[in-house]
Scaffold this active site. Structure first.
Site, PDB file in Angstrom:
ATOM      1  CB  VAL A  36      37.068 -30.178 -46.269  1.00  0.00           C
ATOM      2  CG1 VAL A  36      36.620 -28.751 -46.105  1.00  0.00           C
ATOM      3  CG2 VAL A  36      36.002 -31.010 -46.962  1.00  0.00           C
TER       4      VAL A  36
ATOM      5  CB  THR B  52      14.384 -19.126 -47.029  1.00  0.00           C
ATOM      6  OG1 THR B  52      12.979 -18.877 -46.957  1.00  0.00           O
ATOM      7  CG2 THR B  52      14.991 -18.295 -48.141  1.00  0.00           C
TER       8      THR B  52
ATOM      9  CE  LYS C 136      17.928 -11.507 -38.800  1.00  0.00           C
ATOM     10  NZ  LYS C 136      17.538 -12.018 -40.098  1.00  0.00           N
TER      11      LYS C 136
ATOM     12  CE  LYS D   2      20.499  -8.794 -40.496  1.00  0.00           C
ATOM     13  NZ  LYS D   2      19.646  -8.377 -41.609  1.00  0.00           N
TER      14      LYS D   2
ATOM     15  CE  LYS E 153       7.302 -24.332 -37.541  1.00  0.00           C
ATOM     16  NZ  LYS E 153       6.875 -23.002 -37.174  1.00  0.00           N
TER      17      LYS E 153
ATOM     18  N   GLY F  98      23.870 -11.636 -44.947  1.00  0.00           N
ATOM     19  CA  GLY F  98      23.590 -12.810 -45.796  1.00  0.00           C
ATOM     20  C   GLY F  98      24.832 -13.370 -46.449  1.00  0.00           C
TER      21      GLY F  98
HETATM   22  N1  LIG Z   1      15.927 -15.964 -45.262  1.00  0.00           N
HETATM   23  C1  LIG Z   1      17.067 -15.311 -45.392  1.00  0.00           C
HETATM   24  O1  LIG Z   1      17.401 -14.788 -46.465  1.00  0.00           O
HETATM   25  C2  LIG Z   1      18.018 -15.210 -44.220  1.00  0.00           C
HETATM   26  C3  LIG Z   1      19.197 -14.445 -44.344  1.00  0.00           C
HETATM   27  C4  LIG Z   1      20.102 -14.385 -43.275  1.00  0.00           C
HETATM   28  C5  LIG Z   1      19.805 -15.072 -42.108  1.00  0.00           C
HETATM   29  N2  LIG Z   1      18.628 -15.781 -42.005  1.00  0.00           N
HETATM   30  C6  LIG Z   1      18.363 -16.490 -40.759  1.00  0.00           C
HETATM   31  O2  LIG Z   1      18.317 -17.884 -41.041  1.00  0.00           O
HETATM   32  C7  LIG Z   1      17.376 -18.533 -40.183  1.00  0.00           C
HETATM   33  C8  LIG Z   1      16.360 -19.295 -41.035  1.00  0.00           C
HETATM   34  O3  LIG Z   1      15.657 -18.399 -41.855  1.00  0.00           O
HETATM   35  P1  LIG Z   1      14.695 -18.926 -43.020  1.00  0.00           P
HETATM   36  O4  LIG Z   1      14.283 -17.714 -43.773  1.00  0.00           O
HETATM   37  O5  LIG Z   1      15.311 -20.050 -43.734  1.00  0.00           O
HETATM   38  O6  LIG Z   1      13.447 -19.456 -42.151  1.00  0.00           O
HETATM   39  P2  LIG Z   1      12.186 -20.278 -42.687  1.00  0.00           P
HETATM   40  O7  LIG Z   1      12.097 -20.239 -44.160  1.00  0.00           O
HETATM   41  O8  LIG Z   1      11.020 -19.827 -41.877  1.00  0.00           O
HETATM   42  O9  LIG Z   1      12.527 -21.794 -42.270  1.00  0.00           O
HETATM   43  C9  LIG Z   1      12.555 -22.228 -40.943  1.00  0.00           C
HETATM   44  C10 LIG Z   1      12.722 -23.759 -40.956  1.00  0.00           C
HETATM   45  O10 LIG Z   1      12.897 -24.196 -39.631  1.00  0.00           O
HETATM   46  C11 LIG Z   1      11.915 -25.167 -39.290  1.00  0.00           C
HETATM   47  N3  LIG Z   1      11.540 -24.888 -37.915  1.00  0.00           N
HETATM   48  C12 LIG Z   1      11.198 -23.670 -37.387  1.00  0.00           C
HETATM   49  N4  LIG Z   1      10.923 -23.803 -36.078  1.00  0.00           N
HETATM   50  C13 LIG Z   1      11.079 -25.107 -35.777  1.00  0.00           C
HETATM   51  C14 LIG Z   1      10.945 -25.857 -34.594  1.00  0.00           C
HETATM   52  N5  LIG Z   1      10.587 -25.304 -33.445  1.00  0.00           N
HETATM   53  N6  LIG Z   1      11.193 -27.196 -34.647  1.00  0.00           N
HETATM   54  C15 LIG Z   1      11.550 -27.771 -35.801  1.00  0.00           C
HETATM   55  N7  LIG Z   1      11.721 -27.109 -36.969  1.00  0.00           N
HETATM   56  C16 LIG Z   1      11.481 -25.791 -36.944  1.00  0.00           C
HETATM   57  C17 LIG Z   1      10.778 -24.994 -40.270  1.00  0.00           C
HETATM   58  O11 LIG Z   1      10.118 -26.242 -40.430  1.00  0.00           O
HETATM   59  P3  LIG Z   1       8.911 -26.450 -41.510  1.00  0.00           P
HETATM   60  O12 LIG Z   1       9.560 -26.314 -42.858  1.00  0.00           O
HETATM   61  O13 LIG Z   1       8.426 -27.821 -41.264  1.00  0.00           O
HETATM   62  O14 LIG Z   1       7.924 -25.375 -41.211  1.00  0.00           O
HETATM   63  C18 LIG Z   1      11.523 -24.509 -41.515  1.00  0.00           C
HETATM   64  O15 LIG Z   1      11.970 -25.612 -42.250  1.00  0.00           O
HETATM   65  C19 LIG Z   1      16.788 -17.425 -39.315  1.00  0.00           C
HETATM   66  O16 LIG Z   1      17.524 -17.346 -38.101  1.00  0.00           O
HETATM   67  C20 LIG Z   1      17.011 -16.168 -40.132  1.00  0.00           C
HETATM   68  O17 LIG Z   1      17.103 -14.992 -39.349  1.00  0.00           O
HETATM   69  C21 LIG Z   1      17.744 -15.863 -43.023  1.00  0.00           C
END
Ligand SMILES: NC(=O)c1ccc[n+]([C@@H]2O[C@H](COP(=O)([O-])OP(=O)(O)OC[C@H]3O[C@@H](n4cnc5c(N)ncnc54)[C@H](OP(=O)(O)O)[C@@H]3O)[C@@H](O)[C@H]2O)c1
Length: 429
Positions: free
Chosen positions: A33, A13, A105, A205, A45, A134
């Site tokens: 920049v 995401t 976080k 948070k 992954k 966010g």
């Molecule tokens: N979503 C939000 O709105 C939001 C807001 C604030 C903060 N965050 C933080 O941002 C971070 C990412 O969130 P997200 O929602 O973007 O997560 P997500 O959609 O689940 O995406 C995770 C990504 O990381 C890759 N990944 C996960 N574990 C891996 C590993 N061991 N080795 C290699 N690649 C790996 C996955 O690969 P694949 O695509 O191949 O599966 C995927 O591309 C988290 O820490 C979350 O708490 C998210």
């Protein structure tokens, strides 16, 4: 200045949003920049997965060292989530002299202090604006915008899932279970919602916010946490009759040198600025001795909002590179940790008590409160229900947590008291 090379850990995401913003806002970034920015490698992954963004061939990898040990990569952006393995990746990156931007976080709440130390030892920046709220620029707001003030209170709606659920329960009079199910179907809640609904996500948070806002190292274990899974539509309805709105509130308060941090379902008076924050939106209310009230409001999650904060951190890293001050902007906590004990934590409380409808029961209850030095601000005595149980809803004046806990114990000593159905902190403007 040369092109800045980025290694992206994760393309979900947030990662997809980062790719889009770097691509679509390249002109603005370049103007700020003074050099181009390129994503050199992306760790995922599964390299065969369908992606929502267009990528040049060869960009994806499943080998972390393609990023962590590539000397040409200047900045690692971590948007993959996870704690232990991810921490090892970031420590490796920092030891290799790479600056780090993260949205994580969970990692920052648990290991932020250690990571920031490694970053400063290696002259690297470690920024984490997206980890709280966010797209809301709250961390820079606290650290830079309010740098000259002494912050005494922060109250946050920092979890969009719970705010969505409580908003729907409140506006549509529906039950927690029903709204949670709908939120899961709409993608506002995870299949396993525990971390959100039990308050752990908000606590993480608040750990980050309190550490920065009070300049004191606060651990996750210092945060007293309760979630929303026991909040009922009746509670919300009674609260409304008294002029209150129910929110999951992260509460951080400083008095003298001592602080308290908690997360709990809380009744806010309807005129409190946080009471109007609806659905999945987040907001952090900050009170500074000089500035008075401020509030930071916006989308607490989502691909592009979160990516905006991530790329703004990247811009800050590159600006630091230009003037050669990386690793020097992290402010270490100024004060040793001092936590309030329960006798120093004051609040008003809402209580809903089920009693056997007997002569004298109300007098017994008021005597308990009086003995503990707590008086009432509001009382609602509701009609007798079937099986002769009556309900008393009351709101106290300020009471210490010690006295409040003692009152709860003593209430159960009254034979006619069947159950304290619910009890919440009340915050008025
Ligand atoms: N979503 C939000 O709105 C939001 C807001 C604030 C903060 N965050 C933080 O941002 C971070 C990412 O969130 P997200 O929602 O973007 O997560 P997500 O959609 O689940 O995406 C995770 C990504 O990381 C890759 N990944 C996960 N574990 C891996 C590993 N061991 N080795 C290699 N690649 C790996 C996955 O690969 P694949 O695509 O191949 O599966 C995927 O591309 C988290 O820490 C979350 O708490 C998210």
């Amino acid at each position: 200045m040369k092109t800045i090379s980025i290694g992206l850990l994760g393309l979900g995401t947030v990662g997809s949003g980062v790719v889009q913003i770097i691509k679509n806002h390249q002109d603005k970034i370049m103007h700020q920049v003074g050099c181009p920015v390129e994503i050199k490698k992306i760790l995922v992954k599964d390299v065969h997965k369908q992606r929502s963004v267009e990528l040049e061939p060869g960009l994806l990898t499943t080998e972390p060292d393609d990023i962590l040990r590539d000397d040409e990569i200047d900045v690692v952006i971590e948007v993959m989530g996870g704690i232990h393995g991810t921490k090892d990746y970031l420590i490796t990156a920092l030891r290799q002299g790479k600056h780090v931007v993260t949205a994580n976080k969970d990692l920052m709440a648990l290991h932020g202090s250690e990571l920031l130390t490694v970053a400063s030892e290696h002259g690297c920046d470690l920024f984490y604006e997206a980890s709280v709220g966010g797209g809301i620029p709250i961390l820079r707001g606290l650290v830079d915008g309010l740098a000259s003030d002494r912050i005494t209170q922060m109250m946050g709606i920092v979890n969009g899932t719970t705010n969505y659920i409580l908003t729907k329960m409140s506006t549509e009079g529906r039950s927690y279970g029903e709204v949670l199910k709908e939120a899961q179907e709409l993608g506002f809640a995870e299949a396993d919602p525990t971390s959100d609904v039990e308050g752990l996500d908000a606590a993480r948070k608040m750990t980050i916010l309190a550490t920065l806002g009070f300049s004191m190292h606060i651990d996750l274990d210092d945060v007293k946490v309760s979630g929303i899974s026991n909040v009922t539509e009746e509670d919300i309805r009674y609260g409304k009759q008294l002029g209150y709105t129910m929110k999951l509130i992260g509460y951080a308060h400083r008095e003298g040198e001592k602080v308290e941090v908690s997360v709990a379902p809380t009744f806010l008076s309807d005129n409190h600025p946080l009471a109007s924050v609806q659905n999945e939106y987040n907001a952090v209310y900050v009170y500074g001795e000089a500035v008075g009230e401020t509030m930071f409001y916006g989308p607490g999650a989502g691909s592009l909002p979160t990516a905006t904060a991530v790329v703004s951190d990247l811009v800050a890293v590159i600006k630091n590179l230009r003037i050669g001050v990386n690793g020097k902007s992290a402010v270490t906590p100024q004060y040793p940790k001092q936590l309030k004990d329960d006798s120093e934590k004051y609040s008003k409380y809402f209580l809903r008590i089920h009693v056997q409808d007997e002569v004298g029961v109300f007098a017994d209850i008021t005597a308990i409160f009086a003995r503990n030095g707590v008086s009432f601000e509001k009382i609602l005595q509701l009609p007798i229900k079937k099986n002769e149980t009556s309900e008393i809803v009351l709101v106290t004046h300020q009471a210490s947590l010690t006295n409040y806990d003692q009152i709860l114990v003593e209430l159960y000593d009254v034979p006619a008291v069947k159950e304290v159905k619910s009890a919440y902190r009340v915050v008025r403007k």
